[in-house]
Write an enzyme that holds these catalytic residues in place. Structure first.
Site, PDB file in Angstrom:
ATOM      1  N   ASP A  46       0.856  -0.996   0.364  1.00 52.46           N
ATOM      2  CA  ASP A  46       0.283   0.508  -0.137  1.00 52.46           C
ATOM      3  C   ASP A  46       1.034   1.215  -0.660  1.00 52.46           C
ATOM      4  O   ASP A  46       0.968   2.484   1.187  1.00 52.46           O
ATOM      5  CB  ASP A  46      -1.339   0.332   1.132  1.00 52.46           C
TER       6      ASP A  46
ATOM      7  N   HIS B 100      -2.274   0.529  12.030  1.00 48.05           N
ATOM      8  CA  HIS B 100      -2.004  -0.685  11.459  1.00 48.05           C
ATOM      9  C   HIS B 100      -0.676  -1.567  11.406  1.00 48.05           C
ATOM     10  O   HIS B 100       0.319  -0.447  11.077  1.00 48.05           O
ATOM     11  CB  HIS B 100      -3.102  -0.918  10.642  1.00 48.05           C
TER      12      HIS B 100
ATOM     13  N   GLN C 267      -2.231  -5.411   6.692  1.00 44.12           N
ATOM     14  CA  GLN C 267      -2.208  -4.389   7.503  1.00 44.12           C
ATOM     15  C   GLN C 267      -3.358  -4.684   8.606  1.00 44.12           C
ATOM     16  O   GLN C 267      -4.463  -4.103   8.959  1.00 44.12           O
ATOM     17  CB  GLN C 267      -2.770  -2.849   6.801  1.00 44.12           C
TER      18      GLN C 267
ATOM     19  N   ARG D  28       2.336  13.984  10.185  1.00 46.18           N
ATOM     20  CA  ARG D  28       0.977  13.748   9.285  1.00 46.18           C
ATOM     21  C   ARG D  28       0.692  12.112  10.351  1.00 46.18           C
ATOM     22  O   ARG D  28       1.016  11.420   9.515  1.00 46.18           O
ATOM     23  CB  ARG D  28       0.870  13.812   8.089  1.00 46.18           C
TER      24      ARG D  28
ATOM     25  N   ASP E 138      -1.983   9.337  10.829  1.00 43.36           N
ATOM     26  CA  ASP E 138      -2.674   8.411   9.661  1.00 43.36           C
ATOM     27  C   ASP E 138      -3.334   8.246  10.116  1.00 43.36           C
ATOM     28  O   ASP E 138      -3.729   7.248  10.956  1.00 43.36           O
ATOM     29  CB  ASP E 138      -1.795   7.661   8.586  1.00 43.36           C
TER      30      ASP E 138
ATOM     31  N   GLU F  56      -4.734  13.219   9.458  1.00 43.73           N
ATOM     32  CA  GLU F  56      -6.047  12.609   8.556  1.00 43.73           C
ATOM     33  C   GLU F  56      -7.454  12.296   9.473  1.00 43.73           C
ATOM     34  O   GLU F  56      -7.584  11.160   9.426  1.00 43.73           O
ATOM     35  CB  GLU F  56      -5.491  11.942   7.925  1.00 43.73           C
TER      36      GLU F  56
ATOM     37  N   HIS G 274      -2.915  12.613  -2.265  1.00 40.35           N
ATOM     38  CA  HIS G 274      -2.293  10.701  -2.998  1.00 40.35           C
ATOM     39  C   HIS G 274      -3.038   9.948  -2.514  1.00 40.35           C
ATOM     40  O   HIS G 274      -2.895   8.496  -3.410  1.00 40.35           O
ATOM     41  CB  HIS G 274      -1.114  10.324  -2.522  1.00 40.35           C
TER      42      HIS G 274
HETATM   43  C1  NOJ Z   1      -4.737   7.276   4.619  1.00 47.18           C
HETATM   44  C2  NOJ Z   1      -3.363   6.581   3.358  1.00 47.18           C
HETATM   45  O1  NOJ Z   1      -4.172   7.745   2.699  1.00 47.18           O
HETATM   46  C3  NOJ Z   1      -3.680   5.974   2.523  1.00 47.18           C
HETATM   47  O2  NOJ Z   1      -3.487   6.699   1.129  1.00 47.18           O
HETATM   48  C4  NOJ Z   1      -3.606   4.320   3.216  1.00 47.18           C
HETATM   49  O3  NOJ Z   1      -4.023   3.690   2.451  1.00 47.18           O
HETATM   50  C5  NOJ Z   1      -4.485   3.998   3.976  1.00 47.18           C
HETATM   51  N1  NOJ Z   1      -4.542   5.798   5.159  1.00 47.18           N
HETATM   52  C6  NOJ Z   1      -4.138   3.155   5.042  1.00 47.18           C
HETATM   53  O4  NOJ Z   1      -2.514   3.831   5.793  1.00 47.18           O
END
Ligand code: NOJ
Ligand code: CA
Length: 551
Positions: free
Chosen positions: A61, A104, A169, A199, A201, A242, A308
């Site tokens: 990922d 995760h 994950q 940042r 996540d 986020e 992204h």
């Molecule tokens: C949010 C991230 O911006 C994304 O790219 C990612 O796949 C997921 N969280 C899982 O970490």
């Protein structure tokens, strides 16, 4: 109130080391390459780089599946290269933020490997297990259409494990004090290596209680605990969360007294910016600005256009969402996860320079701190042949040399965009540098101006009535200085009449062109805006630095 909180008037640039610049010709961008491009970033005028995940990872990922939190993935370089990079960035006055992905791990992380093998291992409780398949196993997937379940059977463990994202994950049991201790240790490590913040996540999921057939509850107190640790270790470090949550919940993330997180992405406003651009209708945006107005003085919104991931439109009404799909992502392969658009900004706006400038000008003047994405300063495009979100993650286009000058390898890991209007022969940094009118030079100028207008980052705002829903005007007041920004969302010329009410408001000094405005005898401004036109005015005069009588 502290007057030098750096994130209140920063310009953040987000990039992935792996797609920025390859120094050793193996097809993958690396820290050495990034160091060589630091002068480019310094020239652009950004003040902070946010690095997407670069730690050791199977990269299923794009690095959001970490297998060792304390290592740089070999393909990007070494810890030494990372420290050299942050040092060099600091020498140019640029701060470095990084993704902190602790909701995760990768299923290859030694914690998970040990947890699945041994029920008695202390790592078993680092994750979330269930003997039976929970009834809600097909609920709460973040990637619908691609991800089938949130509970997957692990044959080695003989149990099901919970995963909010892909099955590789596994979610960490973030309520476990031992896991919280690990998170602090990880933060402490990277702070020691010079980062200015994280940042974070998937923030809402990090603070949730997790379990089989269990109602997930956010434990907001965790945010203060994270903040306290962070600031104990490094006073001016920040967390940028986020968290795509409705406005009434955002205050929980900032904390009533500003005692939790310093920054959050403003997803609520982001979705309404796209609606505004798609429908030439500023009303939902104006409302969203009001709805997200309340926050502690030390807290800050991060404004952005595309990132992204897919553009998530999940919090618009069905009609609003459809308008954005129709205008910017009508084909099925432009859409993703039943809720969003996966394209880059330039193709969404049909490469129309006027609309690109409008979008960026609007974003740079939203109340908050702007976050831009690598390549958008050139108007880079996407490659819809790549799967899911990879289409908007192609390598940076530096020049007309092979592979856009990104790598000397025969084959980069992700292909560079070669053909069509966004191919690197048409869109690249080297050509745009030489052209004073290029998107790159426009972006550089707008960043320079944005930094000189701290009222936007720090001030209070009011929405000024324009009598026309296609034109939005926002006034910012701070330290006895005012700025007015006006944007015409539509493709027609509009004339608006504005009344600012105060004496200073009789004179508007245009910050971007010579086109100033004097009020008429009744104190009203008549402003003619060309299609997609925008204006940044300083109200009264340019002497703002001298006039700090009122705080
Ligand atoms: C949010 C991230 O911006 C994304 O790219 C990612 O796949 C997921 N969280 C899982 O970490
Ligand atoms: Ca390399």
């Amino acid at each position: 109130m502290i007057k030098d909180l750096w994130y209140k008037n920063a310009v953040i640039y987000c990039l992935h080391v792996g797609t920025f610049m390859d120094s050793n010709g193996d097809g993958i961008g690396d820290f050495e390459g990034l160091v060589r491009r630091l002068d480019y970033l310094a020239g652009l005028g950004i003040t902070c780089v946010w690095l997407m995940p670069f730690q050791k990872s199977p990269r299923r990922d794009d690095g959001y599946d970490i297998s060792d939190f304390y290592q740089v993935d070999d393909c990007f370089g070494t810890l030494g290269d990372f420290v050299e990079f942050t040092h060099q960035a600091h020498q140019r006055g640029i701060r470095v933020m990084m993704d902190l992905v602790v909701n995760h791990t990768s299923d290859q992380h030694p914690w998970f490997q040990e947890a699945r093998r041994d029920r008695k291992s202390k790592y078993r409780d680092y994750y979330v297990w269930s003997d039976k398949r929970p009834k809600d196993h097909d609920e709460g997937m973040v990637f619908p259409g691609v991800q089938k379940t949130t509970w997957t059977k692990d044959d080695v463990a003989g149990q099901y494990y919970f995963h909010r994202f892909y099955d590789f994950q596994p979610d960490l049991n973030t309520q476990n004090p031992a896991v919280q201790e690990e998170i602090r240790k990880i933060m402490g490590f990277w702070l020691e290596l010079g980062v200015a913040g994280f940042r974070m996540d998937a923030m809402p999921f990090v603070i949730q209680t997790k379990g089989a057939d269990h109602r997930h509850i956010e434990r907001y107190e965790m945010l203060r605990e994270l903040r306290e640790f962070l600031q104990w270790r490094k006073g001016d470090a920040i967390i940028l969360a986020e968290a795509n949550v409705p406005p009434d919940l955002s205050i929980r993330y900032f904390g009533d007294d500003g005692d939790r997180l310093q920054m959050m992405f403003n997803f609520w406003v982001n979705q309404r910016v796209f609606y505004a651009l798609a429908a030439a209708d500023s009303r939902p945006l104006a409302k969203a600005l009001e709805q997200t107005r309340e926050h502690p003085a030390t807290a800050q919104w991060a404004s952005f256009l595309r990132n992204h991931d897919e553009l998530d439109l999940g919090r618009l009404t069905d009609d609003e969402r459809q308008r954005v799909f129709d205008a910017m992502g009508p084909a099925k392969n432009m859409q993703l996860y039943d809720r969003g658009i996966r394209r880059r900004l330039a193709p969404m706006l049909e490469g129309d320079r006027r609309r690109l400038e409008l979008a960026y000008s609007l974003m740079f003047t939203l109340p908050g701190t702007p976050v831009i994405r690598y390549g958008d300063e050139l108007g880079m495009g996407d490659n819809l042949r790549l799967r899911e979100r990879n289409c908007a993650r192609t390598p940076m286009q530096w020049s007309t040399e092979p592979h856009a000058g990104f790598t000397r390898a025969d084959k980069p890991t992700l292909p560079v965009i070669e053909d069509g209007p966004y191919g690197y022969h048409k869109v690249n940094a080297a050509d745009q540098r030489r052209d004073p009118q290029s998107m790159l030079n426009w972006t550089e100028r707008i960043i320079r101006m944005r930094k000189e207008v701290p009222e936007i980052g720090w001030g209070d705002f009011e929405i000024v009535d324009t009598g026309d829903s296609r034109v939005i005007a926002v006034r910012y007041n701070w330290r006895n200085n005012s700025v007015l920004c006006v944007h015409n969302l539509g493709g027609d010329t509009r004339e608006v009449t504005l009344h600012l009410g105060d004496l200073a408001g009789r004179k508007l000094i245009n910050l971007l062109t010579q086109d100033h405005s004097d009020a008429d005898g009744r104190g009203r401004h008549h402003i003619i805006l060309e299609p997609y036109g925008y204006r940044w005015y300083r109200i009264g005069g340019l002497g703002y630095l001298l006039d700090r009588t009122s705080y």
